[in-house]
Design a protein around this motif. Structure first.
Motif, PDB file in Angstrom:
ATOM      1  N   LEU A  69      23.248   4.586  54.288  1.00 41.33           N
ATOM      2  CA  LEU A  69      24.482   4.055  54.860  1.00 41.33           C
ATOM      3  C   LEU A  69      25.613   4.008  53.835  1.00 41.33           C
ATOM      4  O   LEU A  69      26.777   3.834  54.209  1.00 41.33           O
ATOM      5  CB  LEU A  69      24.258   2.642  55.414  1.00 41.33           C
ATOM      6  N   LEU A  70      25.271   4.173  52.566  1.00 38.99           N
ATOM      7  CA  LEU A  70      26.259   4.044  51.503  1.00 38.99           C
ATOM      8  C   LEU A  70      26.722   5.380  50.928  1.00 38.99           C
ATOM      9  O   LEU A  70      27.775   5.448  50.289  1.00 38.99           O
ATOM     10  CB  LEU A  70      25.697   3.185  50.368  1.00 38.99           C
ATOM     11  N   ASN A  71      25.964   6.444  51.124  1.00 41.85           N
ATOM     12  CA  ASN A  71      26.335   7.695  50.464  1.00 41.85           C
ATOM     13  C   ASN A  71      27.234   8.565  51.338  1.00 41.85           C
ATOM     14  O   ASN A  71      27.426   8.330  52.525  1.00 41.85           O
ATOM     15  CB  ASN A  71      25.093   8.477  50.017  1.00 41.85           C
ATOM     16  N   VAL A  86      30.444   5.041  50.295  1.00 37.28           N
ATOM     17  CA  VAL A  86      30.849   3.641  50.173  1.00 37.28           C
ATOM     18  C   VAL A  86      32.212   3.564  49.490  1.00 37.28           C
ATOM     19  O   VAL A  86      32.443   4.155  48.451  1.00 37.28           O
ATOM     20  CB  VAL A  86      29.796   2.808  49.407  1.00 37.28           C
ATOM     21  N   ASN A  87      33.123   2.834  50.124  1.00 36.89           N
ATOM     22  CA  ASN A  87      34.494   2.796  49.638  1.00 36.89           C
ATOM     23  C   ASN A  87      34.935   1.349  49.455  1.00 36.89           C
ATOM     24  O   ASN A  87      34.838   0.798  48.383  1.00 36.89           O
ATOM     25  CB  ASN A  87      35.412   3.540  50.613  1.00 36.89           C
ATOM     26  N   THR A  99      32.620  -0.321  53.743  1.00 40.13           N
ATOM     27  CA  THR A  99      32.988   0.796  54.604  1.00 40.13           C
ATOM     28  C   THR A  99      32.462   2.074  53.969  1.00 40.13           C
ATOM     29  O   THR A  99      32.306   2.168  52.749  1.00 40.13           O
ATOM     30  CB  THR A  99      34.514   0.919  54.770  1.00 40.13           C
ATOM     31  N   ASN A 100      32.188   3.058  54.806  1.00 37.15           N
ATOM     32  CA  ASN A 100      31.779   4.379  54.350  1.00 37.15           C
ATOM     33  C   ASN A 100      32.790   5.366  54.913  1.00 37.15           C
ATOM     34  O   ASN A 100      32.880   5.555  56.128  1.00 37.15           O
ATOM     35  CB  ASN A 100      30.363   4.692  54.836  1.00 37.15           C
ATOM     36  N   TYR A 131      37.562   8.170  59.510  1.00 40.40           N
ATOM     37  CA  TYR A 131      37.641   7.769  58.117  1.00 40.40           C
ATOM     38  C   TYR A 131      38.014   6.291  57.988  1.00 40.40           C
ATOM     39  O   TYR A 131      38.934   5.807  58.641  1.00 40.40           O
ATOM     40  CB  TYR A 131      38.698   8.594  57.376  1.00 40.40           C
ATOM     41  N   LEU A 132      37.294   5.586  57.117  1.00 42.01           N
ATOM     42  CA  LEU A 132      37.591   4.189  56.817  1.00 42.01           C
ATOM     43  C   LEU A 132      37.834   4.050  55.317  1.00 42.01           C
ATOM     44  O   LEU A 132      37.336   4.852  54.527  1.00 42.01           O
ATOM     45  CB  LEU A 132      36.426   3.282  57.235  1.00 42.01           C
TER      46      LEU A 132
END
Length: 215
Positions: A69-71, A86-87, A99-100, A131-132
């Motif tokens: 979920l993070l990459n 992950v951002n 957010t990813n 996009y987030l």
């Protein structure tokens, strides 16, 4: 694997802490209290989906969590923002919300803020399919999630079914970072940077100062 250098600066020392990464993004303290989590920072590697715990006293950086979920998306097939996983990362109570960007997902993971270690697996809160970027919390726990192609999304506190309750809070193309003011007069003001033509910082009133001043 490349090395990025995170410069850690205080009134007492100035040094560089190398962290193995592809795209290191955002750094935040585990706790604003002096005792709990003192000297511990969290940072995310947007491409590999790794969360790093940075100890400013021991001068170490340790991978504490990696999850799909993070990459970002497979770099062999992707380009541009598709590499950025992950951002935005923000702590609220005992959870790290994230957010990813590439996958367009929003989630959270429970962390021990005194150690930085996860006490559970990351949970998907919503797949927005776009996009987030960054996110912020107000004093009630409402979330303000940045969607650069449209603007700032508002997600009500305590809502576990995000999409029906998510609304467009403010139209702001290119929005990429946000934070609430910390002074007595602007705790209800959400500041958000935006890029493009033009670019700058937006100042958005998100509540009643009389209530926000009680934070």
């Amino acid at each position: 694997m490349t090395l990025s250098s995170i410069a850690l600066v205080s009134t007492n020392y100035d040094y560089n802490q190398p962290v193995p990464n592809e795209i290191t993004n955002q750094v935040l303290p585990l706790s604003r209290r002096r005792r709990a989590g003192s000297g511990l920072l969290m940072s995310g590697d947007a491409q590999t989906g790794v969360l790093y715990l940075i100890n400013t006293h021991l001068r170490t950086a340790t991978a504490v969590l990696q999850d799909a979920l993070l990459n970002g998306i497979d770099t062999g097939r992707a380009s541009g923002l598709a590499h950025v996983g992950v951002n935005g990362i923000k702590f609220y109570q005992s959870d790290l919300y994230f957010t990813n960007t590439a996958k367009g997902v929003y989630g959270k993971v429970r962390l021990d803020t005194s150690t930085g270690l996860s006490t559970g697996k990351p949970a998907l809160l919503e797949d927005y399919g776009t996009y987030l970027d960054d996110l912020s919390f107000d004093h009630k726990g409402n979330q303000y999630i940045l969607e650069p192609l449209n603007g700032i999304l508002f997600r009500k506190a305590g809502d576990t079914t995000a999409r029906p309750q998510t609304t467009l809070f403010a139209s702001l193309y290119g929005t990429n970072s946000n934070a609430f003011g910390r002074g007595a007069s602007d705790k209800c003001i959400l500041y958000s940077t935006f890029v493009g033509s033009p670019s700058g910082v937006a100042r958005i009133n998100a509540g009643t100062p009389r209530l926000c001043n009680k934070i």
